[in-house]
Motif scaffolding. Sequence first.
Motif, PDB file in Angstrom:
ATOM      1  N   THR A   5       0.833  -1.205   0.000  1.00  0.00           N
ATOM      2  CA  THR A   5       0.000   0.000   0.000  1.00  0.00           C
ATOM      3  C   THR A   5       0.866   1.252   0.000  1.00  0.00           C
ATOM      4  O   THR A   5       0.613   2.196  -0.756  1.00  0.00           O
ATOM      5  CB  THR A   5      -0.929   0.007   1.229  1.00  0.00           C
ATOM      6  OG1 THR A   5      -1.675  -1.203   1.267  1.00  0.00           O
ATOM      7  CG2 THR A   5      -1.871   1.185   1.190  1.00  0.00           C
ATOM      8  N   LEU A   6       1.893   1.248   0.840  1.00  0.00           N
ATOM      9  CA  LEU A   6       2.798   2.384   0.922  1.00  0.00           C
ATOM     10  C   LEU A   6       3.557   2.582  -0.395  1.00  0.00           C
ATOM     11  O   LEU A   6       3.694   3.710  -0.880  1.00  0.00           O
ATOM     12  CB  LEU A   6       3.772   2.196   2.095  1.00  0.00           C
ATOM     13  CG  LEU A   6       4.537   3.418   2.554  1.00  0.00           C
ATOM     14  CD1 LEU A   6       3.603   4.542   2.926  1.00  0.00           C
ATOM     15  CD2 LEU A   6       5.426   3.058   3.717  1.00  0.00           C
ATOM     16  N   THR A   7       4.013   1.491  -0.987  1.00  0.00           N
ATOM     17  CA  THR A   7       4.718   1.548  -2.269  1.00  0.00           C
ATOM     18  C   THR A   7       3.776   2.066  -3.358  1.00  0.00           C
ATOM     19  O   THR A   7       4.169   2.902  -4.177  1.00  0.00           O
ATOM     20  CB  THR A   7       5.268   0.158  -2.653  1.00  0.00           C
ATOM     21  OG1 THR A   7       6.113  -0.322  -1.624  1.00  0.00           O
ATOM     22  CG2 THR A   7       6.045   0.216  -3.958  1.00  0.00           C
ATOM     23  N   GLY A   8       2.552   1.583  -3.371  1.00  0.00           N
ATOM     24  CA  GLY A   8       1.555   2.042  -4.345  1.00  0.00           C
ATOM     25  C   GLY A   8       1.272   3.525  -4.185  1.00  0.00           C
ATOM     26  O   GLY A   8       1.151   4.257  -5.179  1.00  0.00           O
ATOM     27  N   LEU A   9       1.165   3.990  -2.952  1.00  0.00           N
ATOM     28  CA  LEU A   9       0.916   5.401  -2.688  1.00  0.00           C
ATOM     29  C   LEU A   9       2.085   6.267  -3.143  1.00  0.00           C
ATOM     30  O   LEU A   9       1.891   7.319  -3.768  1.00  0.00           O
ATOM     31  CB  LEU A   9       0.637   5.615  -1.192  1.00  0.00           C
ATOM     32  CG  LEU A   9       0.237   7.017  -0.771  1.00  0.00           C
ATOM     33  CD1 LEU A   9      -1.041   7.442  -1.477  1.00  0.00           C
ATOM     34  CD2 LEU A   9       0.080   7.089   0.734  1.00  0.00           C
ATOM     35  N   LEU A  11       4.295   5.482  -5.471  1.00  0.00           N
ATOM     36  CA  LEU A  11       4.307   5.454  -6.938  1.00  0.00           C
ATOM     37  C   LEU A  11       3.225   6.362  -7.522  1.00  0.00           C
ATOM     38  O   LEU A  11       3.451   7.039  -8.530  1.00  0.00           O
ATOM     39  CB  LEU A  11       4.131   4.019  -7.453  1.00  0.00           C
ATOM     40  CG  LEU A  11       5.328   3.094  -7.253  1.00  0.00           C
ATOM     41  CD1 LEU A  11       4.985   1.678  -7.699  1.00  0.00           C
ATOM     42  CD2 LEU A  11       6.539   3.600  -8.012  1.00  0.00           C
ATOM     43  N   LEU A  12       2.066   6.407  -6.867  1.00  0.00           N
ATOM     44  CA  LEU A  12       0.986   7.278  -7.308  1.00  0.00           C
ATOM     45  C   LEU A  12       1.385   8.753  -7.184  1.00  0.00           C
ATOM     46  O   LEU A  12       1.130   9.554  -8.099  1.00  0.00           O
ATOM     47  CB  LEU A  12      -0.278   7.006  -6.489  1.00  0.00           C
ATOM     48  CG  LEU A  12      -1.553   7.692  -6.943  1.00  0.00           C
ATOM     49  CD1 LEU A  12      -1.933   7.246  -8.348  1.00  0.00           C
ATOM     50  CD2 LEU A  12      -2.678   7.387  -5.969  1.00  0.00           C
ATOM     51  N   ILE A  13       2.027   9.119  -6.098  1.00  0.00           N
ATOM     52  CA  ILE A  13       2.497  10.494  -5.898  1.00  0.00           C
ATOM     53  C   ILE A  13       3.570  10.847  -6.931  1.00  0.00           C
ATOM     54  O   ILE A  13       3.544  11.933  -7.534  1.00  0.00           O
ATOM     55  CB  ILE A  13       3.015  10.708  -4.459  1.00  0.00           C
ATOM     56  CG1 ILE A  13       1.840  10.646  -3.478  1.00  0.00           C
ATOM     57  CG2 ILE A  13       3.764  12.034  -4.330  1.00  0.00           C
ATOM     58  CD1 ILE A  13       2.240  10.610  -2.022  1.00  0.00           C
ATOM     59  N   ILE A  14       4.500   9.940  -7.173  1.00  0.00           N
ATOM     60  CA  ILE A  14       5.552  10.163  -8.177  1.00  0.00           C
ATOM     61  C   ILE A  14       4.925  10.325  -9.559  1.00  0.00           C
ATOM     62  O   ILE A  14       5.296  11.220 -10.330  1.00  0.00           O
ATOM     63  CB  ILE A  14       6.594   9.022  -8.151  1.00  0.00           C
ATOM     64  CG1 ILE A  14       7.418   9.101  -6.872  1.00  0.00           C
ATOM     65  CG2 ILE A  14       7.498   9.081  -9.386  1.00  0.00           C
ATOM     66  CD1 ILE A  14       8.332   7.911  -6.641  1.00  0.00           C
ATOM     67  N   PHE A  15       3.961   9.457  -9.869  1.00  0.00           N
ATOM     68  CA  PHE A  15       3.272   9.539 -11.158  1.00  0.00           C
ATOM     69  C   PHE A  15       2.559  10.892 -11.301  1.00  0.00           C
ATOM     70  O   PHE A  15       2.623  11.528 -12.346  1.00  0.00           O
ATOM     71  CB  PHE A  15       2.271   8.380 -11.296  1.00  0.00           C
ATOM     72  CG  PHE A  15       1.509   8.388 -12.584  1.00  0.00           C
ATOM     73  CD1 PHE A  15       2.118   8.026 -13.770  1.00  0.00           C
ATOM     74  CD2 PHE A  15       0.172   8.779 -12.611  1.00  0.00           C
ATOM     75  CE1 PHE A  15       1.420   8.036 -14.967  1.00  0.00           C
ATOM     76  CE2 PHE A  15      -0.533   8.803 -13.797  1.00  0.00           C
ATOM     77  CZ  PHE A  15       0.088   8.435 -14.979  1.00  0.00           C
ATOM     78  N   PHE A  16       1.900  11.342 -10.240  1.00  0.00           N
ATOM     79  CA  PHE A  16       1.217  12.634 -10.255  1.00  0.00           C
ATOM     80  C   PHE A  16       2.218  13.764 -10.521  1.00  0.00           C
ATOM     81  O   PHE A  16       1.960  14.652 -11.337  1.00  0.00           O
ATOM     82  CB  PHE A  16       0.486  12.882  -8.929  1.00  0.00           C
ATOM     83  CG  PHE A  16       0.042  14.297  -8.764  1.00  0.00           C
ATOM     84  CD1 PHE A  16      -1.043  14.791  -9.465  1.00  0.00           C
ATOM     85  CD2 PHE A  16       0.735  15.168  -7.928  1.00  0.00           C
ATOM     86  CE1 PHE A  16      -1.442  16.110  -9.327  1.00  0.00           C
ATOM     87  CE2 PHE A  16       0.338  16.486  -7.785  1.00  0.00           C
ATOM     88  CZ  PHE A  16      -0.749  16.957  -8.483  1.00  0.00           C
ATOM     89  N   PHE A  17       3.362  13.739  -9.842  1.00  0.00           N
ATOM     90  CA  PHE A  17       4.380  14.768 -10.052  1.00  0.00           C
ATOM     91  C   PHE A  17       4.865  14.780 -11.495  1.00  0.00           C
ATOM     92  O   PHE A  17       4.995  15.843 -12.107  1.00  0.00           O
ATOM     93  CB  PHE A  17       5.566  14.557  -9.091  1.00  0.00           C
ATOM     94  CG  PHE A  17       5.481  15.357  -7.839  1.00  0.00           C
ATOM     95  CD1 PHE A  17       6.204  16.524  -7.689  1.00  0.00           C
ATOM     96  CD2 PHE A  17       4.662  14.947  -6.792  1.00  0.00           C
ATOM     97  CE1 PHE A  17       6.128  17.276  -6.533  1.00  0.00           C
ATOM     98  CE2 PHE A  17       4.576  15.689  -5.625  1.00  0.00           C
ATOM     99  CZ  PHE A  17       5.307  16.857  -5.499  1.00  0.00           C
ATOM    100  N   ILE A  18       5.115  13.604 -12.037  1.00  0.00           N
ATOM    101  CA  ILE A  18       5.621  13.514 -13.408  1.00  0.00           C
ATOM    102  C   ILE A  18       4.591  14.028 -14.402  1.00  0.00           C
ATOM    103  O   ILE A  18       4.913  14.834 -15.285  1.00  0.00           O
ATOM    104  CB  ILE A  18       6.031  12.054 -13.743  1.00  0.00           C
ATOM    105  CG1 ILE A  18       7.274  11.663 -12.945  1.00  0.00           C
ATOM    106  CG2 ILE A  18       6.286  11.885 -15.243  1.00  0.00           C
ATOM    107  CD1 ILE A  18       7.622  10.191 -13.019  1.00  0.00           C
TER     108      ILE A  18
END
Length: 183
Positions: A5-9, A11-18
Amino acid sequence: MIFITLTGLILLIIFFFIVTYNKLIKEKLYVKESFSTIDTYLKKRYDLIPNLVSTIKGYKEYESQTLEKIVSARNGYMGSTSPEDKIKNENNFSEIFTRIFALQESYPDLKANENFLTLQNQLNKIEEDILQARKYYNGCVRNYNISCETFPNIIIAKIFHFEKYSFFIIEDLEEKQNVKINF
């Protein structure tokens, strides 16, 4: 489970930034490209000025100051480097430039001069192109500025120093005033 869950979160934040960063870059490039179009049309118009000045020189008894101001304003624009300086110089030039066509009212021979009429038609076409390019530029600036100022994009815009752009507006020129018609 917590690790996934933490890894998914993360990755989601990184994806949003990108995604957001790339969107801001794309919109910034649209603004630069659209200003480049305006700049091209303005340079084209300024390149016609020496021909126009030489055509009018024979009619310039007391208009020499107007012609000198036009040449000076043209040189000011050509020496500008930032979009803000170019917009400022363009506004100065536009204010002075409208006086050239007022000369034809004082000199009926100038109205009949074929070179003057050809240059006037070319300038009118370029003015229409500049108007359309300004509309496109201002639309790009609007979209970019909205993206930079809305949440959550504002976070990425502030982190990576995305600055707002100015609109290309006409400042206090006769063009903005109502036309007076006398019968």
